[in-house]
Motif scaffolding. Structure first.
Motif, short mmCIF file in Angstrom:
data_model
loop_
_atom_site.label_atom_id
_atom_site.label_comp_id
_atom_site.label_asym_id
_atom_site.label_seq_id
_atom_site.Cartn_x
_atom_site.Cartn_y
_atom_site.Cartn_z
N GLU A 42 0.82 -1.22 -0.21
CA GLU A 42 -0.08 -0.03 0.11
C GLU A 42 0.83 1.28 -0.18
OE1 GLU A 42 -3.40 2.15 2.63
OE2 GLU A 42 -2.63 0.35 3.35
N ASN A 43 1.86 1.29 0.82
CA ASN A 43 2.71 2.47 0.93
C ASN A 43 3.53 2.68 -0.37
OD1 ASN A 43 2.06 3.49 3.86
ND2 ASN A 43 2.99 1.27 4.42
N ASP A 47 8.16 -1.67 0.71
CA ASP A 47 7.03 -1.03 1.50
C ASP A 47 7.50 0.07 2.70
OD1 ASP A 47 3.94 -0.71 0.95
OD2 ASP A 47 4.11 -1.07 3.03
N ALA A 71 7.10 4.11 2.91
CA ALA A 71 6.42 4.75 4.05
C ALA A 71 7.17 5.76 4.77
CB ALA A 71 5.89 3.67 4.93
N SER A 131 8.58 8.42 2.17
CA SER A 131 7.44 9.53 2.18
C SER A 131 7.21 10.30 3.02
CB SER A 131 6.12 8.86 1.64
OG SER A 131 6.22 7.95 0.50
#
Length: 415
Positions: A92-93, A203, A207, A210
């Motif tokens: 997802e990230n 991932d 995260a 970001s």
């Protein structure tokens, strides 16, 4: 199928190929395999990757510019239409960080993003960075010149590109080691040997990366500086500003692409020059000779070997029909070795006057960082060989198992 090597089998009639990209015999010296593909089936179906690939220079060059193919597909069709699986929850990230990546977008979004940053990367702007690159490279060489030996990647090649792209973008230089760690984990998503552990690491990196970029963006909104982040935040294109999500994706791709491939290429280039038996002093005697040498090292040992495209509308290439939603791969490093374009293609010949290499791609997705990468190579290679007379390999370097990238595990040198 005919067995060509223990890791390569092919059937010229059907153009089907079985190639184990994890075999050291392949990734250590992929050029020999590319030569075999050119000889038997330059357009081929790679069974392990379950898609068609092109190696011919003319076809790769044309496909890079063909608007019937693109880097994304979901702007013209849904996952349901194409039978594509849903995104994986454990990525997802990573998916969020990639959602607005320059590498993955098509016009008009790609045009808007690229227009906002393109000015910073044109050659005349990049040239202003030459003194900074020279100063940094000299300071790093000062740190080991008296030792008579060094491991070049960790003490030099890792540091120059990440420092320079951080300066340009507006990230503190002391973040360099952390940027390297995030980047190495992040690009693990693009390696053929990718595992669930690689995906989890990517991932996590996405995260953390970001979150850090968002904190820098917030700081620049409050107090702009003379850097690329501030420029992207406060510059509009046709009445629109970049959103925070677009800024995060763009800054991450610039930081990753701005150093990852160049690190590999510094090592690859030094090794190629040393292995060639040619006199480095002649190869790098002036700016013109250095430029020719740099371009030939990019041709014969590119740092990134593959890019792929989605088929956006039904099309045919080399007799192979493609339907909307199909993927096709281009082996840029193999296109650079096409014997119909390059004479004696497996030989390192900086004096050749033939086609331009495709190592940075072509068309609207031509690598935006190419001028910076070229400048760094043109500056650091002459410095290394002039400052370290008698430079030679301490031992045969090992190539990393990171295909479709191509780089060394380490590069131990003595002088």
């Amino acid at each position: 199928m005919h067995t060509i090597t223990p890791f390569l089998r092919l059937d010229p009639a059907t153009r089907h190929v079985s190639l184990n990209a994890r075999d050291p015999g392949f990734y250590t010296n992929p050029n020999e395999t590319y030569a075999a593909l050119h000889a038997h089936c330059p357009t081929f179906y790679w069974e392990e990757q379950r898609m068609w690939f092109l190696t011919g220079y003319t076809r790769v060059n044309a496909l890079l510019r063909d608007r019937r193919f693109g880097r994304q597909i979901l702007h013209v069709a849904s996952r349901e239409d194409l039978g594509l699986p849903q995104p994986l929850p454990h990525l997802e990230n990573f998916d969020a960080a990639e959602a607005h990546s320059l590498l993955e977008l098509e016009p008009p979004e790609h045009t808007r993003l690229r227009t906002l940053i393109n000015r910073a990367f044109v050659s005349r702007q990049i040239e202003h960075m030459r003194p900074g690159i020279e100063d940094l490279a000299n300071r790093l060489i000062d740190g080991f010149a008296q030792d008579g030996e060094t491991e070049l990647l960790s003490r030099f090649a890792d540091i120059v590109p990440v420092t320079m792209i951080a300066r340009m973008v507006g990230i503190p230089e002391e973040m360099g080691p952390q940027l390297l760690r995030w980047s190495h984990d992040y690009v693990g998503m693009y390696m053929f040997k990718r595992s669930r552990a690689d995906e989890d690491a990517a991932d996590r990196a996405a995260a953390e990366f970001s979150a850090y970029v968002r904190s820098v963006v917030a700081a620049r909104r409050a107090a702009p500086r003379q850097d690329l982040i501030s420029h992207m935040i406060h510059t509009e294109h046709r009445g629109q500003y970049l959103s925070d999500d677009e800024l995060v994706s763009t800054i991450i791709v610039l930081l990753n692409a701005g150093h990852e491939a160049t690190v590999h290429q510094i090592g690859n280039s030094v090794r190629i020059i040393l292995d060639s038996g040619l006199d480095p002093a002649r190869l790098l005697e002036d700016a013109e000779a250095t430029e020719r040498t740099v371009e030939e090292t990019l041709r014969i040992c590119a740092p990134v070997h593959i890019f792929d495209r989605w088929c956006l509308e039904d099309a045919e290439i080399d007799g192979i029909p493609f339907r909307r939603g199909d993927k096709v791969g281009m082996i840029l490093a193999a296109a650079n070795l096409d014997p119909t374009v390059f004479t004696d293609p497996l030989r390192f010949r900086p004096d050749r006057k033939e086609a331009a290499n495709l190592s940075f791609g072509a068309g609207i997705h031509f690598c935006i960082g190419a001028p910076l990468a070229r400048l760094e190579l043109n500056v650091v290679l002459p410095l290394l060989f002039s400052r370290l007379p008698g430079l030679r390999l301490k031992e045969t370097p090992r190539v990393k198992d990171v295909y479709h990238f191509h780089g060394l595990e380490r590069l131990d040198l003595v002088w």
